[in-house]
Design an enzyme around this catalytic site. Structure first.
Site, PDB file in Angstrom:
ATOM      1  N   GLU A  72       0.821  -1.216   0.000  1.00  0.00           N
ATOM      2  CA  GLU A  72       0.000   0.000   0.000  1.00  0.00           C
ATOM      3  C   GLU A  72       0.856   1.269   0.000  1.00  0.00           C
ATOM      4  OE1 GLU A  72      -2.991   0.057  -1.316  1.00  0.00           O
ATOM      5  OE2 GLU A  72      -3.712  -1.382   0.162  1.00  0.00           O
ATOM      6  N   HIS A  90      -2.691   2.845   8.288  1.00  0.00           N
ATOM      7  CA  HIS A  90      -3.775   2.158   7.566  1.00  0.00           C
ATOM      8  C   HIS A  90      -4.034   0.814   8.234  1.00  0.00           C
ATOM      9  CE1 HIS A  90      -6.008  -0.070   4.662  1.00  0.00           C
ATOM     10  NE2 HIS A  90      -4.997  -0.833   4.336  1.00  0.00           N
ATOM     11  N   HIS A  92      -7.202  -2.524   8.944  1.00  0.00           N
ATOM     12  CA  HIS A  92      -8.449  -3.182   8.548  1.00  0.00           C
ATOM     13  C   HIS A  92      -9.299  -3.381   9.806  1.00  0.00           C
ATOM     14  CE1 HIS A  92      -6.115  -5.202   4.974  1.00  0.00           C
ATOM     15  NE2 HIS A  92      -6.154  -3.881   4.895  1.00  0.00           N
ATOM     16  N   HIS A 152     -12.624  -2.375   2.603  1.00  0.00           N
ATOM     17  CA  HIS A 152     -11.199  -2.554   2.853  1.00  0.00           C
ATOM     18  C   HIS A 152     -10.794  -2.162   4.278  1.00  0.00           C
ATOM     19  CE1 HIS A 152      -6.896  -2.008   1.034  1.00  0.00           C
ATOM     20  NE2 HIS A 152      -6.851  -2.338   2.310  1.00  0.00           N
TER      21      HIS A 152
HETATM   22 ZN    ZN Z   1      -5.188  -2.690   3.471  1.00  0.00          ZN
END
Ligand code: ZN
Length: 212
Positions: A72, A90, A92, A152
Site C-alpha cells: 500500500e 492504515h 483493517h 477494505h
Molecule cells: Zn489494506
C-alpha cells in the site's frame, strides 16, 4: 531515519495489541524530508525490527532495506504528495471496515468527529496497492485527517506517527459508536450548526473565575 523506523515497530506492536490489525494486514509510514520509512510487505506488525522497515523516497524508489515496502506504499506516497501529513496509519479495523462496507460516509454522531475533519468519506473501491486506490483515497482524504476505503479499511494522517495512530483509534471508536448505535435505534446526526458551535466553543474556552 533510525528513530522513525523504531517508531514504526512501536506503533505496529500497539496496533496489533489494540486489535486494530490482524496477521500481516495494515501498514504504517512516517516521513522526514523526501524520505519515507514504511512497514514491510508481508510481515506481522508486532514482530518488526527497525532494519526490517524499508525506506523509500517520495517518488517511490527503494533507498534502503532488504524487504519490499508494504503493497500500500503507493497510497501513502499519494497522500504525502498532496498533504502536509508526516505520518500515515492504515488498518483493517473491524468497525471501520463495517462502515466502509455498508456506507458511503461516516456521519458525525459525536463532536469528536471534528478532530478528523467532520464527515469521514469512504473512498471508492479499487484493488489494493493500485494507483486507482491511491487516487481514490487521496480524493476522499482532501481537507480531512481520515478516510475509509470501501470494502477494505481505514486510513489516517498526522503530523507525527503518534498523532496518526491516535486518529486511527478515534476513527475506529467513532465507527464503533455508530455501528453499535444502529442496534439500539437511529443515531442522531449532529447538524452543521451544532458542529460550528463546538468549534466556536473550542476556540473560546471560558476561563473559570478564580476565588479570591
Ligand atoms: Zn489494506
Amino acid at each position: 531515519m533510525s528513530s522513525l523506523r523504531e517508531q514504526l515497530c512501536e506503533y505496529g506492536r500497539r496496533a496489533v495489541e489494540l486489535g486494530l490489525v490482524i496477521g500481516t494486514s495494515g501498514n504504517l509510514s512516517v516521513r522526514e524530508g523526501n524520505l519515507v520509512a514504511v512497514t514491510p510487505s508481508g510481515a506481522a506488525l508486532d514482530r518488526l525490527t527497525p532494519e526490517m522497515c524499508p525506506i523509500v523516497d517520495v517518488e517511490g524508489y527503494l533507498v534502503e532495506g532488504d524487504l519490499q515496502p508494504s503493497s500500500e506504499t503507493p497510497m501513502h506516497l499519494a497522500v504525502y504528495e498532496t498533504t502536509d501529513a508526516r505520518a500515515i496509519v492504515h488498518t483493517h479495523s473491524v468497525f471501520g471496515t463495517i462502515v466502509a462496507t455498508t456506507m458511503t460516509e461516516l456521519p458525525p454522531v459525536h463532536y469528536n468527529a471534528l478532530l478528523l475533519g467532520g464527515v469521514v468519506k469512504v473512498a471508492e473501491y479499487a484493488t489494493y496497492g493500485t494507483p486507482e486506490l491511491a487516487a481514490n483515497v487521496r480524493a476522499a482524504m482532501e481537507g480531512k485527517k481520515a478516510a475509509l476505503m470501501a470494502n477494505h479499511g481505514g486510513v489516517t494522517v498526522g503530523a507525527t506517527l503518534e498523532e496518526a495512530f491516535e486518529a486511527t483509534r478515534l476513527l475506529e471508536w467513532l465507527c464503533e459508536v455508530y455501528v453499535r448505535g444502529l442496534s439500539v435505534g437511529k443515531p442522531a446526526i449532529l447538524t452543521d450548526e451544532q458542529l460550528n458551535a463546538v468549534v466556536e466553543r473550542a476556540l473560546n474556552p471560558p476561563a473559570f473565575p478564580r476565588r479570591l
